[in-house]
Design a protein around this motif. Structure first.
Motif, short mmCIF file in Angstrom:
data_model
loop_
_atom_site.label_atom_id
_atom_site.label_comp_id
_atom_site.label_asym_id
_atom_site.label_seq_id
_atom_site.Cartn_x
_atom_site.Cartn_y
_atom_site.Cartn_z
N ASN A 46 5.48 -11.66 -20.72
CA ASN A 46 4.36 -12.46 -20.19
C ASN A 46 4.16 -12.19 -18.70
OD1 ASN A 46 3.86 -13.62 -22.67
ND2 ASN A 46 4.86 -15.56 -22.19
N ALA B 269 2.71 -8.76 -18.23
CA ALA B 269 1.28 -8.77 -18.55
C ALA B 269 0.47 -9.30 -17.37
CB ALA B 269 1.02 -9.61 -19.80
N GLN B 270 0.92 -10.37 -16.74
CA GLN B 270 0.19 -10.94 -15.61
C GLN B 270 0.11 -9.96 -14.45
OE1 GLN B 270 -1.56 -13.81 -15.24
NE2 GLN B 270 -1.25 -14.02 -17.44
N TYR C 188 1.24 -8.77 -23.81
CA TYR C 188 0.99 -10.09 -24.40
C TYR C 188 1.06 -10.05 -25.92
CZ TYR C 188 -0.20 -13.32 -20.64
OH TYR C 188 -0.15 -14.18 -19.58
N SER D 150 4.69 -9.97 -26.89
CA SER D 150 5.33 -11.27 -26.63
C SER D 150 4.89 -12.30 -27.67
CB SER D 150 5.02 -11.77 -25.23
OG SER D 150 3.71 -12.28 -25.11
N THR D 151 3.66 -12.21 -28.14
CA THR D 151 3.18 -13.14 -29.16
C THR D 151 3.91 -12.93 -30.48
OG1 THR D 151 1.01 -13.26 -28.13
CG2 THR D 151 1.14 -13.90 -30.45
#
Length: 111
Positions: free
Chosen positions: A17, A20-21, A44, A47-48
């Motif tokens: 996460n 990704a940011q 993301y 991670s999901t």
């Protein structure tokens, strides 16, 4: 051993996460199909997938605040180190309160 694996998976989610940011920040203002933005979406997405597997082991009321709270911490550290963003003492105080809440939620799970 299972707790160690689950902890590792949670840390992987948090790391992905935060990654990704940072990639989204690098890609901001670039083409919609830039490598940074696509990398952020991929991070993301992964991670999901891992998060869904975590939900089979934890209550949502525990998993969500722990993942989001730790993601706030990881993203702030990453933005300070990688993006050279200034993080004020007030921000660090707020993040400390969030992490305290995460610890309370995680500890409450063990009671």
């Amino acid at each position: 051993m299972e707790n160690l694996l689950l902890s590792g998976l949670i840390l992987a989610i948090v790391g992905l996460n935060a990654l990704a940011q940072v990639l989204f920040k690098f890609g901001a203002g670039n083409s919609f199909l830039s490598a940074y933005l696509l990398g952020g979406v991929a991070a993301y997405g992964l991670s999901t997938v891992i998060y869904i597997s975590i939900l089979s082991k934890f209550n949502l009321s525990v998993a969500y605040p722990v993942v989001i709270g730790l993601t706030v911490l990881a993203t702030t550290v990453a933005s300070a180190l990688l993006l050279r963003e200034k993080v004020s003492l007030v921000n660090w105080t707020g993040i400390s309160l969030i992490v305290s809440g995460v610890c309370a939620v995680a500890y409450g799970r063990t009671l």
